[in-house]
Enzyme design. Structure first.
Site, PDB file in Angstrom:
ATOM      1  N   SER A 145       3.444 -14.380  -2.611  1.00  9.86           N
ATOM      2  CA  SER A 145       2.834 -14.151  -3.923  1.00  9.86           C
ATOM      3  C   SER A 145       3.864 -14.131  -5.042  1.00  9.86           C
ATOM      4  O   SER A 145       3.547 -14.447  -6.188  1.00  9.86           O
ATOM      5  CB  SER A 145       2.063 -12.827  -3.912  1.00  9.86           C
ATOM      6  OG  SER A 145       2.836 -11.806  -3.324  1.00  9.86           O
ATOM      7  N   ILE A 198      19.485 -12.292  -4.969  1.00  9.87           N
ATOM      8  CA  ILE A 198      18.570 -13.226  -5.619  1.00  9.87           C
ATOM      9  C   ILE A 198      17.781 -12.471  -6.687  1.00  9.87           C
ATOM     10  O   ILE A 198      17.279 -11.362  -6.433  1.00  9.87           O
ATOM     11  CB  ILE A 198      17.597 -13.849  -4.575  1.00  9.87           C
ATOM     12  CG1 ILE A 198      18.361 -14.385  -3.354  1.00  9.87           C
ATOM     13  CG2 ILE A 198      16.753 -14.933  -5.241  1.00  9.87           C
ATOM     14  CD1 ILE A 198      19.409 -15.443  -3.654  1.00  9.87           C
ATOM     15  N   TYR A 252      17.327  -1.185   6.108  1.00 12.73           N
ATOM     16  CA  TYR A 252      17.103  -2.577   5.699  1.00 12.73           C
ATOM     17  C   TYR A 252      18.094  -3.509   6.392  1.00 12.73           C
ATOM     18  O   TYR A 252      17.714  -4.529   6.976  1.00 12.73           O
ATOM     19  CB  TYR A 252      17.255  -2.676   4.180  1.00 12.73           C
ATOM     20  CG  TYR A 252      17.108  -4.072   3.626  1.00 12.73           C
ATOM     21  CD1 TYR A 252      15.853  -4.663   3.498  1.00 12.73           C
ATOM     22  CD2 TYR A 252      18.228  -4.799   3.216  1.00 12.73           C
ATOM     23  CE1 TYR A 252      15.723  -5.951   2.977  1.00 12.73           C
ATOM     24  CE2 TYR A 252      18.097  -6.087   2.695  1.00 12.73           C
ATOM     25  CZ  TYR A 252      16.847  -6.655   2.579  1.00 12.73           C
ATOM     26  OH  TYR A 252      16.718  -7.924   2.065  1.00 12.73           O
ATOM     27  N   LYS A 266      17.523  -6.715   9.010  1.00  9.18           N
ATOM     28  CA  LYS A 266      17.967  -8.074   8.683  1.00  9.18           C
ATOM     29  C   LYS A 266      18.955  -8.597   9.722  1.00  9.18           C
ATOM     30  O   LYS A 266      19.001  -9.794   9.996  1.00  9.18           O
ATOM     31  CB  LYS A 266      18.561  -8.108   7.274  1.00  9.18           C
ATOM     32  CG  LYS A 266      17.515  -7.833   6.186  1.00  9.18           C
ATOM     33  CD  LYS A 266      16.476  -8.940   6.161  1.00  9.18           C
ATOM     34  CE  LYS A 266      15.316  -8.674   5.244  1.00  9.18           C
ATOM     35  NZ  LYS A 266      14.360  -9.782   5.187  1.00  9.18           N
TER      36      LYS A 266
HETATM   37  P1  NAP Z   1       9.896  -9.302  -3.634  1.00 12.25           P
HETATM   38  O1  NAP Z   1      10.137  -9.928  -4.956  1.00 12.25           O
HETATM   39  O2  NAP Z   1       9.857  -7.822  -3.522  1.00 12.25           O
HETATM   40  O3  NAP Z   1       8.548  -9.913  -3.010  1.00 12.25           O
HETATM   41  C1  NAP Z   1       8.145  -9.432  -1.750  1.00 12.25           C
HETATM   42  C2  NAP Z   1       7.037 -10.301  -1.232  1.00 12.25           C
HETATM   43  O4  NAP Z   1       6.679  -9.854   0.090  1.00 12.25           O
HETATM   44  C3  NAP Z   1       5.759 -10.201  -2.060  1.00 12.25           C
HETATM   45  O5  NAP Z   1       5.090 -11.437  -1.984  1.00 12.25           O
HETATM   46  C4  NAP Z   1       4.969  -9.106  -1.339  1.00 12.25           C
HETATM   47  O6  NAP Z   1       3.557  -9.210  -1.517  1.00 12.25           O
HETATM   48  C5  NAP Z   1       5.326  -9.436   0.105  1.00 12.25           C
HETATM   49  N1  NAP Z   1       5.185  -8.315   1.029  1.00 12.25           N
HETATM   50  C6  NAP Z   1       5.853  -7.132   1.006  1.00 12.25           C
HETATM   51  N2  NAP Z   1       5.471  -6.374   2.049  1.00 12.25           N
HETATM   52  C7  NAP Z   1       4.544  -7.091   2.738  1.00 12.25           C
HETATM   53  C8  NAP Z   1       3.772  -6.845   3.889  1.00 12.25           C
HETATM   54  N3  NAP Z   1       3.883  -5.691   4.559  1.00 12.25           N
HETATM   55  N4  NAP Z   1       2.897  -7.794   4.312  1.00 12.25           N
HETATM   56  C9  NAP Z   1       2.790  -8.966   3.633  1.00 12.25           C
HETATM   57  N5  NAP Z   1       3.494  -9.261   2.532  1.00 12.25           N
HETATM   58  C10 NAP Z   1       4.365  -8.324   2.089  1.00 12.25           C
HETATM   59  O7  NAP Z   1      11.038  -9.760  -2.597  1.00 12.25           O
HETATM   60  P2  NAP Z   1      12.004 -11.035  -2.607  1.00 12.25           P
HETATM   61  O8  NAP Z   1      13.244 -10.669  -3.309  1.00 12.25           O
HETATM   62  O9  NAP Z   1      11.267 -12.247  -2.973  1.00 12.25           O
HETATM   63  O10 NAP Z   1      12.391 -11.074  -1.050  1.00 12.25           O
HETATM   64  C11 NAP Z   1      11.739 -11.896  -0.122  1.00 12.25           C
HETATM   65  C12 NAP Z   1      12.504 -11.820   1.194  1.00 12.25           C
HETATM   66  O11 NAP Z   1      13.863 -12.188   0.969  1.00 12.25           O
HETATM   67  C13 NAP Z   1      12.529 -10.430   1.805  1.00 12.25           C
HETATM   68  O12 NAP Z   1      12.462 -10.524   3.210  1.00 12.25           O
HETATM   69  C14 NAP Z   1      13.890  -9.907   1.401  1.00 12.25           C
HETATM   70  O13 NAP Z   1      14.371  -8.927   2.285  1.00 12.25           O
HETATM   71  C15 NAP Z   1      14.701 -11.169   1.459  1.00 12.25           C
HETATM   72  N6  NAP Z   1      15.933 -11.110   0.675  1.00 12.25           N
HETATM   73  C16 NAP Z   1      15.888 -10.875  -0.670  1.00 12.25           C
HETATM   74  C17 NAP Z   1      17.082 -10.823  -1.383  1.00 12.25           C
HETATM   75  C18 NAP Z   1      17.125 -10.570  -2.865  1.00 12.25           C
HETATM   76  O14 NAP Z   1      18.220 -10.353  -3.385  1.00 12.25           O
HETATM   77  N7  NAP Z   1      16.002 -10.612  -3.577  1.00 12.25           N
HETATM   78  C19 NAP Z   1      18.300 -10.994  -0.716  1.00 12.25           C
HETATM   79  C20 NAP Z   1      18.301 -11.234   0.640  1.00 12.25           C
HETATM   80  C21 NAP Z   1      17.112 -11.290   1.322  1.00 12.25           C
HETATM   81  P3  NAP Z   1       2.822  -8.495  -2.800  1.00 12.25           P
HETATM   82  O15 NAP Z   1       3.187  -9.340  -3.991  1.00 12.25           O
HETATM   83  O16 NAP Z   1       1.376  -8.582  -2.472  1.00 12.25           O
HETATM   84  O17 NAP Z   1       3.361  -7.117  -2.897  1.00 12.25           O
END
Ligand code: NAP
Length: 244
Positions: free
Chosen positions: A11, A185, A152, A156
């Site tokens: 989303s 990110i 976390y 990971k």
């Molecule tokens: P984000 O902006 O917080 O978005 C999280 C997404 O996951 C949203 O679409 C949310 O849905 C969904 N979600 C959360 N819990 C869920 C659940 N229990 N069941 C189904 N959907 C769920 O996060 P992001 O930064 O895009 O991160 C995405 C992935 O990349 C994650 O695994 C994160 O750990 C990883 N990551 C992120 C970073 C970073 O710096 N941002 C770095 C390394 C890895 P809703 O919109 O409905 O809440």
């Protein structure tokens, strides 16, 4: 034959970026979300605008039966899922001694259990077709460790173990399993860190900036493509050189 991808947590943020890049590469996409239906519908509309089919399914990835039902729905409406991207994740900052059992279990259930649930839901079909691709989204913190993000970082790191082990188990069945380890990110997830810390993290990144969802989406789309047909069990760092 149509190419169908299931992207969890699509989303917003990285998941949305992945869904859109996959659509540009010709994939139909099942967009999973937890709470933000409107945002998920926007991602779906953007996928359709790119000429691909899209559907939206609410499911908590930690809920096995709900994930199973989502996979059946995706198969029914779009066709067999040949690409799964385990992107949904939760993060948070706290000292190790303050993490409650409930928080610890929730991180594991979503970040690691969610991947397991989704893989179990799509695997029978991939096994019977002897083709498929799974991409897990890990993190630099899973490679390096992270102070005040122990739970976390553990989940990971576990996704990397899952990737490597499953890659070995599924290779004879023609299914590839790889992992992307993003750096910092610029999404909703990291906004809690505050602008000053984000500036420091950008400065600490050799390429001198935070990543974008597209930076990760390109890596995922590559791993999902035929050009990566000899790659399995790999961890692709998309982190601006953070870990070299
Ligand atoms: P984000 O902006 O917080 O978005 C999280 C997404 O996951 C949203 O679409 C949310 O849905 C969904 N979600 C959360 N819990 C869920 C659940 N229990 N069941 C189904 N959907 C769920 O996060 P992001 O930064 O895009 O991160 C995405 C992935 O990349 C994650 O695994 C994160 O750990 C990883 N990551 C992120 C970073 C970073 O710096 N941002 C770095 C390394 C890895 P809703 O919109 O409905 O809440």
């Amino acid at each position: 034959m149509r190419h169908v991808a299931l992207v969890t947590g699509a989303s917003r943020g990285i998941g949305r970026g992945i869904a859109l890049e996959l659509a540009r590469q010709g994939w139909d996409v099942c967009i999973n979300y937890l709470q933000h239906r409107e945002a998920a519908e926007q991602t779906a509309a953007q996928v359709r605008a790119l000429g691909q089919n899209a559907m939206v399914v609410q499911a908590d990835v930690a809920d096995g039966p709900a994930v199973e039902a989502m996979a059946r729905q995706a198969e029914g409406e779009l066709g067999p899922v040949s690409l799964l991207v385990n992107n949904a994740g939760v993060a948070g900052q706290m000292q190790f001694q303050d993490i409650t059992d409930e928080q610890w279990n929730r991180y594991l259930a979503v970040n690691l259990g969610g991947a397991r649930n989704a893989i179990r839901a799509v695997l029978p079909r991939m096994l019977s077709e002897k083709r498929g691709c799974i991409v897990n989204i890990s993190s630099i913190w899973g490679l390096r460790g992270a102070s005040c993000e122990v739970a976390y970082a553990c989940t990971k790191a576990a996704l990397i173990g899952l990737t490597r082990s499953l890659a070995l188990e599924l290779a004879p069945s023609g299914i590839r399993v790889n992992c992307v380890a993003p750096g910092v990110i610029d999404t909703d997830m990291v906004q809690v860190l505050g602008q000053e810390t984000l500036r420091d993290l950008a400065a600490e990144t050799p390429l001198g900036r935070l990543g974008t969802p597209e930076d990760i989406a390109y890596a995922v789309a590559f791993l999902a493509s035929d050009r990566a047909s000899f790659l399995t069990g790999q961890v692709l760092g998309a982190d601006g050189g953070f870990i070299v």
